[in-house]
Design a protein around this motif. Structure first.
Motif, PDB file in Angstrom:
ATOM      1  N   SER A  34      77.598  53.862  15.402  1.00  0.00           N
ATOM      2  CA  SER A  34      76.223  53.705  14.947  1.00  0.00           C
ATOM      3  C   SER A  34      75.348  54.873  15.379  1.00  0.00           C
ATOM      4  CB  SER A  34      75.658  52.391  15.478  1.00  0.00           C
ATOM      5  OG  SER A  34      75.629  52.445  16.892  1.00  0.00           O
ATOM      6  N   ASN A  35      75.773  56.084  15.143  1.00  0.00           N
ATOM      7  CA  ASN A  35      74.961  57.261  15.439  1.00  0.00           C
ATOM      8  C   ASN A  35      74.174  57.642  14.195  1.00  0.00           C
ATOM      9  OD1 ASN A  35      75.803  57.491  18.046  1.00  0.00           O
ATOM     10  ND2 ASN A  35      77.463  58.908  17.600  1.00  0.00           N
ATOM     11  N   TYR A  36      73.025  57.002  14.030  1.00  0.00           N
ATOM     12  CA  TYR A  36      72.185  57.299  12.887  1.00  0.00           C
ATOM     13  C   TYR A  36      71.300  58.493  13.214  1.00  0.00           C
ATOM     14  CZ  TYR A  36      73.598  52.677  11.369  1.00  0.00           C
ATOM     15  OH  TYR A  36      74.330  51.587  11.000  1.00  0.00           O
ATOM     16  N   PRO A  37      70.967  59.315  12.224  1.00  0.00           N
ATOM     17  CA  PRO A  37      70.114  60.470  12.508  1.00  0.00           C
ATOM     18  C   PRO A  37      68.674  60.083  12.839  1.00  0.00           C
ATOM     19  CG  PRO A  37      70.687  60.390  10.183  1.00  0.00           C
ATOM     20  CD  PRO A  37      71.471  59.318  10.864  1.00  0.00           C
ATOM     21  N   VAL A  38      68.230  58.884  12.442  1.00  0.00           N
ATOM     22  CA  VAL A  38      66.891  58.421  12.795  1.00  0.00           C
ATOM     23  C   VAL A  38      67.017  57.099  13.535  1.00  0.00           C
ATOM     24  CG1 VAL A  38      65.709  59.544  10.883  1.00  0.00           C
ATOM     25  CG2 VAL A  38      66.599  57.268  10.569  1.00  0.00           C
ATOM     26  N   GLY A  39      66.053  56.841  14.392  1.00  0.00           N
ATOM     27  CA  GLY A  39      66.071  55.610  15.163  1.00  0.00           C
ATOM     28  C   GLY A  39      65.584  54.437  14.347  1.00  0.00           C
ATOM     29  N   PRO A  40      65.794  53.215  14.845  1.00  0.00           N
ATOM     30  CA  PRO A  40      65.382  52.028  14.100  1.00  0.00           C
ATOM     31  C   PRO A  40      63.860  51.899  13.978  1.00  0.00           C
ATOM     32  CG  PRO A  40      66.259  51.422  16.243  1.00  0.00           C
ATOM     33  CD  PRO A  40      66.499  52.888  16.067  1.00  0.00           C
ATOM     34  N   ILE A  41      63.120  52.398  14.971  1.00  0.00           N
ATOM     35  CA  ILE A  41      61.659  52.314  14.902  1.00  0.00           C
ATOM     36  C   ILE A  41      61.128  53.232  13.810  1.00  0.00           C
ATOM     37  CG2 ILE A  41      59.531  52.785  16.183  1.00  0.00           C
ATOM     38  CD1 ILE A  41      61.049  51.936  18.705  1.00  0.00           C
ATOM     39  N   LEU A  42      61.646  54.438  13.735  1.00  0.00           N
ATOM     40  CA  LEU A  42      61.220  55.376  12.696  1.00  0.00           C
ATOM     41  C   LEU A  42      61.618  54.877  11.318  1.00  0.00           C
ATOM     42  CD1 LEU A  42      59.863  58.104  12.204  1.00  0.00           C
ATOM     43  CD2 LEU A  42      62.115  59.139  12.346  1.00  0.00           C
ATOM     44  N   LEU A  43      62.793  54.302  11.202  1.00  0.00           N
ATOM     45  CA  LEU A  43      63.239  53.745   9.930  1.00  0.00           C
ATOM     46  C   LEU A  43      62.351  52.580   9.503  1.00  0.00           C
ATOM     47  CD1 LEU A  43      65.423  53.918   7.736  1.00  0.00           C
ATOM     48  CD2 LEU A  43      66.750  52.298   9.068  1.00  0.00           C
ATOM     49  N   GLY A  44      62.004  51.708  10.442  1.00  0.00           N
ATOM     50  CA  GLY A  44      61.107  50.593  10.139  1.00  0.00           C
ATOM     51  C   GLY A  44      59.730  51.071   9.725  1.00  0.00           C
TER      52      GLY A  44
END
Length: 68
Positions: A34-44
């Motif tokens: 689960s190494n996403y380039p953006v964090g969950p807060i930024l995605l939300g």
């Protein structure tokens, strides 16, 4: 367009080096997890902005009486 002999030799050398590495792909490259380039807060936040602006546009269009 002519390529100098030195550059051509360098390309051939790199190509020849890569031939011996074919099929030797490391296992870590295939299952990163689960190494996403953006964090969950930024995605939300991005989803909030996109959906919020589209809802705002729908409400503004509806109250102005159509395509204005």
């Amino acid at each position: 367009m002519t390529t100098s002999r030195r550059l051509a030799d360098r390309k051939v050398e790199r190509f020849e080096k890569n031939i011996t590495k074919r099929g030797a792909v490391p296992e870590t490259g295939t299952n990163k997890g689960s190494n996403y380039p953006v964090g969950p807060i930024l995605l939300g936040f991005f989803i909030f902005v996109v959906i919020g602006s589209s809802l705002f546009q729908i409400i503004r269009t509806a109250t102005s009486g159509g395509m204005a």
